[in-house]
Design a protein around this motif. Structure first.
Motif, mmCIF file in Angstrom:
data_model
loop_
_atom_site.group_PDB
_atom_site.id
_atom_site.type_symbol
_atom_site.label_atom_id
_atom_site.label_comp_id
_atom_site.label_asym_id
_atom_site.label_seq_id
_atom_site.Cartn_x
_atom_site.Cartn_y
_atom_site.Cartn_z
ATOM 1 N N ALA A 95 10.883 37.372 47.263
ATOM 2 C CA ALA A 95 9.624 38.055 46.970
ATOM 3 C C ALA A 95 9.676 39.523 47.366
ATOM 4 O O ALA A 95 9.219 40.402 46.636
ATOM 5 N N VAL A 96 10.266 39.806 48.537
ATOM 6 C CA VAL A 96 10.366 41.189 48.988
ATOM 7 C C VAL A 96 11.329 41.972 48.107
ATOM 8 O O VAL A 96 11.095 43.137 47.787
ATOM 9 N N THR A 97 12.418 41.324 47.698
ATOM 10 C CA THR A 97 13.358 41.982 46.785
ATOM 11 C C THR A 97 12.691 42.297 45.457
ATOM 12 O O THR A 97 12.886 43.372 44.873
ATOM 13 N N GLU A 98 11.891 41.362 44.953
ATOM 14 C CA GLU A 98 11.168 41.587 43.699
ATOM 15 C C GLU A 98 10.186 42.741 43.840
ATOM 16 O O GLU A 98 10.040 43.563 42.936
ATOM 17 N N LEU A 99 9.512 42.800 44.997
ATOM 18 C CA LEU A 99 8.590 43.912 45.238
ATOM 19 C C LEU A 99 9.350 45.228 45.292
ATOM 20 O O LEU A 99 8.886 46.256 44.799
ATOM 21 N N ASN A 100 10.536 45.199 45.869
ATOM 22 C CA ASN A 100 11.376 46.388 45.938
ATOM 23 C C ASN A 100 11.743 46.877 44.546
ATOM 24 O O ASN A 100 11.625 48.059 44.224
ATOM 25 N N LEU A 101 12.196 45.938 43.691
ATOM 26 C CA LEU A 101 12.565 46.298 42.329
ATOM 27 C C LEU A 101 11.375 46.805 41.547
ATOM 28 O O LEU A 101 11.482 47.729 40.736
ATOM 29 N N SER A 102 10.208 46.192 41.793
ATOM 30 C CA SER A 102 8.996 46.640 41.109
ATOM 31 C C SER A 102 8.639 48.061 41.519
ATOM 32 O O SER A 102 8.215 48.886 40.699
ATOM 33 N N THR A 103 8.821 48.386 42.787
ATOM 34 C CA THR A 103 8.535 49.734 43.275
ATOM 35 C C THR A 103 9.465 50.747 42.636
ATOM 36 O O THR A 103 9.053 51.829 42.214
ATOM 37 N N ILE A 104 10.742 50.391 42.525
ATOM 38 C CA ILE A 104 11.706 51.287 41.889
ATOM 39 C C ILE A 104 11.334 51.519 40.428
ATOM 40 O O ILE A 104 11.384 52.633 39.917
ATOM 41 N N SER A 105 10.937 50.427 39.738
ATOM 42 C CA SER A 105 10.556 50.548 38.328
ATOM 43 C C SER A 105 9.353 51.451 38.153
ATOM 44 O O SER A 105 9.299 52.286 37.257
ATOM 45 N N SER A 139 0.771 35.787 57.469
ATOM 46 C CA SER A 139 1.672 35.039 56.619
ATOM 47 C C SER A 139 2.342 35.953 55.610
ATOM 48 O O SER A 139 2.032 37.133 55.477
ATOM 49 N N LEU A 140 3.290 35.366 54.873
ATOM 50 C CA LEU A 140 3.991 36.112 53.830
ATOM 51 C C LEU A 140 3.028 36.670 52.797
ATOM 52 O O LEU A 140 3.152 37.827 52.366
ATOM 53 N N GLN A 141 2.032 35.846 52.386
ATOM 54 C CA GLN A 141 1.093 36.321 51.377
ATOM 55 C C GLN A 141 0.303 37.523 51.872
ATOM 56 O O GLN A 141 0.058 38.472 51.122
ATOM 57 N N MET A 142 -0.082 37.491 53.142
ATOM 58 C CA MET A 142 -0.834 38.619 53.686
ATOM 59 C C MET A 142 0.050 39.853 53.798
ATOM 60 O O MET A 142 -0.404 40.985 53.621
ATOM 61 N N LEU A 143 1.337 39.638 54.092
ATOM 62 C CA LEU A 143 2.240 40.775 54.158
ATOM 63 C C LEU A 143 2.401 41.429 52.792
ATOM 64 O O LEU A 143 2.407 42.655 52.657
ATOM 65 N N LEU A 144 2.549 40.590 51.768
ATOM 66 C CA LEU A 144 2.772 41.116 50.425
ATOM 67 C C LEU A 144 1.507 41.686 49.821
ATOM 68 O O LEU A 144 1.539 42.671 49.075
ATOM 69 N N GLU A 145 0.350 41.057 50.111
ATOM 70 C CA GLU A 145 -0.894 41.488 49.503
ATOM 71 C C GLU A 145 -1.639 42.526 50.337
ATOM 72 O O GLU A 145 -2.513 43.223 49.833
#
Length: 420
Positions: A95-105, A139-145
């Motif tokens: 999930a964090v890697t996907e967020l990273n790629l999304s940020t780069i995009s 939690s992970l969701q709170m970290l991501l959101e």
């Protein structure tokens, strides 16, 4: 689908009454029960792994208390807890890697790749920090959101707010289903490994048993039976000495099955082990559990065999499936090394009734009967462990065991004294 609590109560009853014979059957049924618990567990949107861990830990505490001597139960509970942590860590990293790629995009779209300082790329340290925090509040969701401190989240336009909220909700639901699905799949693989451990160990027999050798074993073990028969199928000719394993005489059953499969078999008494060991090329035995220090909990009489083998420089080889590898040490208070079986296996109460009467003045019987179930074999007398992953020296066992368990799960049972 049957009620989980009914399944738990039924399994607890079997454990308490010792109705399940053998570590493999116990481990398999424990894994199947925990799989049912996980599949029917309601998982919240936040801290999903924590909810699964709490549920499995609560059930595991009851199972371990029902039959503390059967260490395979605790091993499987800890293995499942480790699986939950590993799967959650995998999803966190993805999930964090996907967020990273999304940020780069987003940076490429907005700035043409010219200015990425406004939206920094996640570093490896950031990914590791998110992974370590996945099982702890928040939690992970709170970290991501909730936009973590180490993640610079690009601002979104107000027009896309509703669609973004729906997308987050869908992603959150999909992650919930994904975690349970991945955990159940991993538990299925664990059950498969338990089922096939005998075959995987037996495949290595031809590497250790050679032509015209004499093998000594004690008692009865399905793993030993399949191991010896696998060598026989590879056209290896050898003889097997089977110590009978008093007082239950399980060695008689093993000797009968070996002879039925065409192996030259000789039954000896347990007291004759030292007299026969000089003719033996290798001792191959099963085990009840393998501790983190490389010590072995095995049927009573095994330590005598190990000492005889050490005295005559005969290799002492222990066969054990991965479900028998215990992350605890013999001195841990959670470990129950032995239990006493019924005296009726040793003596006929009718013949010894006079001695068993309370005839002494202090009210105690004149004759006492002690019938222990297990022996502890220290690692210094073990030459080699053969597991379903290969052969290992006793000094390497703690590293092998560390791959199967998490340090946070070594103590499953709550410390009631600390609470009080």
């Amino acid at each position: 689908m049957p009620d989980v609590q009914a399944l738990v109560n039924d399994f607890l009853n079997k454990l308490k009454k010792r109705k399940i014979e053998g570590s493999q059957a116990t481990a398999k049924q424990t894994a199947e029960l925990l799989r049912s618990v996980i599949s029917q567990q309601r998982v919240p949107y936040t801290n999903q792994a924590g909810a699964l861990i709490d549920s499995v830990r609560a059930i595991g505490e009851q199972l371990i208390a029902a039959n503390p001597i059967e260490l395979a139960v605790g091993n499987i509970v800890r293995r499942v807890l480790h699986i939950i942590r590993e799967e959650d860590l995998s999803l966190t990293t993805a999930a964090v890697t996907e967020l990273n790629l999304s940020t780069i995009s987003d940076d490429d779209d907005d700035d043409g790749g010219g200015n990425q300082d406004d939206h920094p790329v996640l570093s490896a340290a950031a990914v590791a920090a998110a992974a370590r925090s996945s099982l702890r509040p928040p939690s992970l969701q709170m970290l991501l959101e909730g936009a973590p401190e180490f993640v610079a989240v690009p601002r979104s336009s107000s027009s896309g707010g509703d669609s973004e909220g729906k997308s987050k909700s869908m992603d959150r639901n999909s992650r919930t289903r994904k975690l349970k699905h991945d955990v159940i799949e991993a538990v299925n693989e664990l059950i498969q490994d338990i089922t096939t451990c005998h075959e995987l160990i037996a495949e290595q027999a031809v590497e250790h048993i050679h032509q015209n050798e004499v093998i000594l074993t004690l008692g009865s073990s399905k793993t030993v039976l399949e191991f010896l028969c696998a060598a026989k199928e590879k056209k290896r000719s050898f003889r097997v000495f089977v110590a009978e394993g008093a007082p239950r005489y399980q060695g008689h059953l093993l000797a009968k099955e070996l002879a039925a499969r065409g192996l030259q078999t000789t039954v000896i008494t347990d007291s004759a082990v030292f007299a026969m060991i000089s003719r033996v090329n290798m001792v191959i035995v099963g085990s009840h559990a393998v501790m983190a220090n490389g010590g072995v909990i095995a049927p009573v009489g095994m330590n005598m065999v190990a000492l005889a083998a050490q005295k005559h420089a005969v290799p002492f080889v222990v066969l054990a499936g991965s479900h028998k590898l215990c992350p605890l040490y013999p001195h841990n208070p959670e470990v129950l090394l032995n239990e006493l079986r019924s005296p009726s296996e040793l003596l006929d109460f009718g013949e010894f009734s006079d001695c068993l009467d309370f005839g002494s003045g202090d009210g105690s019987p004149l004759l006492h009967v002690v019938n222990p179930t297990f022996d502890y074999v220290p690692p210094k007398v073990v030459s080699l462990f053969i597991t379903d992953t290969g052969g290992h020296n006793p000094s390497y066992m703690y590293r092998l065991i560390a791959d199967y368990y998490s340090a946070d799960d070594l103590v499953v049972q709550r410390r009631h004294s600390a609470v009080n």
